[in-house]
Design an enzyme around this catalytic site. Sequence first.
Site, PDB file in Angstrom:
ATOM      1  N   TYR A  19      -6.320  12.282 -11.858  1.00 36.37           N
ATOM      2  CA  TYR A  19      -5.400  11.403 -12.579  1.00 36.37           C
ATOM      3  C   TYR A  19      -4.450  12.224 -13.444  1.00 36.37           C
ATOM      4  O   TYR A  19      -3.235  12.004 -13.438  1.00 36.37           O
ATOM      5  CB  TYR A  19      -6.189  10.400 -13.431  1.00 36.37           C
ATOM      6  CG  TYR A  19      -5.323   9.395 -14.127  1.00 36.37           C
ATOM      7  CD1 TYR A  19      -4.775   8.324 -13.428  1.00 36.37           C
ATOM      8  CD2 TYR A  19      -5.048   9.502 -15.483  1.00 36.37           C
ATOM      9  CE1 TYR A  19      -3.968   7.394 -14.065  1.00 36.37           C
ATOM     10  CE2 TYR A  19      -4.247   8.579 -16.135  1.00 36.37           C
ATOM     11  CZ  TYR A  19      -3.710   7.523 -15.422  1.00 36.37           C
ATOM     12  OH  TYR A  19      -2.909   6.602 -16.056  1.00 36.37           O
TER      13      TYR A  19
ATOM     14  N   SER B  41       1.437   8.434 -17.318  1.00 39.52           N
ATOM     15  CA  SER B  41       0.709   8.198 -18.564  1.00 39.52           C
ATOM     16  C   SER B  41       0.798   9.433 -19.462  1.00 39.52           C
ATOM     17  O   SER B  41       1.329  10.477 -19.080  1.00 39.52           O
ATOM     18  CB  SER B  41      -0.755   7.878 -18.267  1.00 39.52           C
ATOM     19  OG  SER B  41      -1.483   9.068 -18.042  1.00 39.52           O
TER      20      SER B  41
ATOM     21  N   ASP C 221       0.868  -1.177   0.000  1.00 37.77           N
ATOM     22  CA  ASP C 221       0.000   0.000   0.000  1.00 37.77           C
ATOM     23  C   ASP C 221       0.905   1.227   0.000  1.00 37.77           C
ATOM     24  O   ASP C 221       1.469   1.591   1.035  1.00 37.77           O
ATOM     25  CB  ASP C 221      -0.904  -0.013   1.229  1.00 37.77           C
ATOM     26  CG  ASP C 221      -1.834   1.182   1.289  1.00 37.77           C
ATOM     27  OD1 ASP C 221      -1.735   2.082   0.427  1.00 37.77           O
ATOM     28  OD2 ASP C 221      -2.665   1.222   2.219  1.00 37.77           O
ATOM     29  N   VAL C 222       1.048   1.879  -1.152  1.00 39.34           N
ATOM     30  CA  VAL C 222       1.958   3.015  -1.269  1.00 39.34           C
ATOM     31  C   VAL C 222       1.439   4.262  -0.565  1.00 39.34           C
ATOM     32  O   VAL C 222       2.140   5.271  -0.499  1.00 39.34           O
ATOM     33  CB  VAL C 222       2.298   3.340  -2.749  1.00 39.34           C
ATOM     34  CG1 VAL C 222       3.027   2.175  -3.403  1.00 39.34           C
ATOM     35  CG2 VAL C 222       1.061   3.739  -3.532  1.00 39.34           C
TER      36      VAL C 222
ATOM     37  N   CYS D  74       5.063   2.520 -10.584  1.00 42.96           N
ATOM     38  CA  CYS D  74       4.039   2.394 -11.607  1.00 42.96           C
ATOM     39  C   CYS D  74       2.644   2.249 -10.998  1.00 42.96           C
ATOM     40  O   CYS D  74       1.706   1.895 -11.681  1.00 42.96           O
ATOM     41  CB  CYS D  74       4.369   1.195 -12.502  1.00 42.96           C
ATOM     42  SG  CYS D  74       3.416   1.141 -14.016  1.00 42.96           S
TER      43      CYS D  74
END
Length: 136
Positions: free
Chosen positions: A114, A101, A29-30, A52
């Site tokens: 995002y 991305s 869990d980052v 990532c």
Amino acid sequence: MTSTSGANDSDLARTLLKTRAGLTLATLDVTDDAAVTSFARQHKRVDALVNCAGILARDKEFEIETFMKVLDVNLTGTFRTCLAFQPRLAQTKGSIVNIASMNATLALPRIPAYCASNSGVRQLRRQHRCLRRDVR
């Protein structure tokens, strides 16, 4: 070593990537400082860190709680792992690879957190290179 965020042990069991000498699969869990620090300390030698982990929540990112969660995983999680692994990477003159991305430069509708978090990840790479000359 590979770790993932948002995955569980059954997800790891289904992956085509399998544990072998020099490669360990684990969930992480980052968003959890203690978990990331503990995970980093478990490794004696680290030659590379690949960040990532990423989530998105189409249309829900306009809610502040969801917006903050996306930033915490995608951006802060990346920074958190860079900081935790930096001492080990410095020992080996290792490298950090931060994956972002196309939304780092192209803002698409319905996913503001995002897009913002990917832009932030892109900027972290530049900052990290300037501040940490002992890590590539």
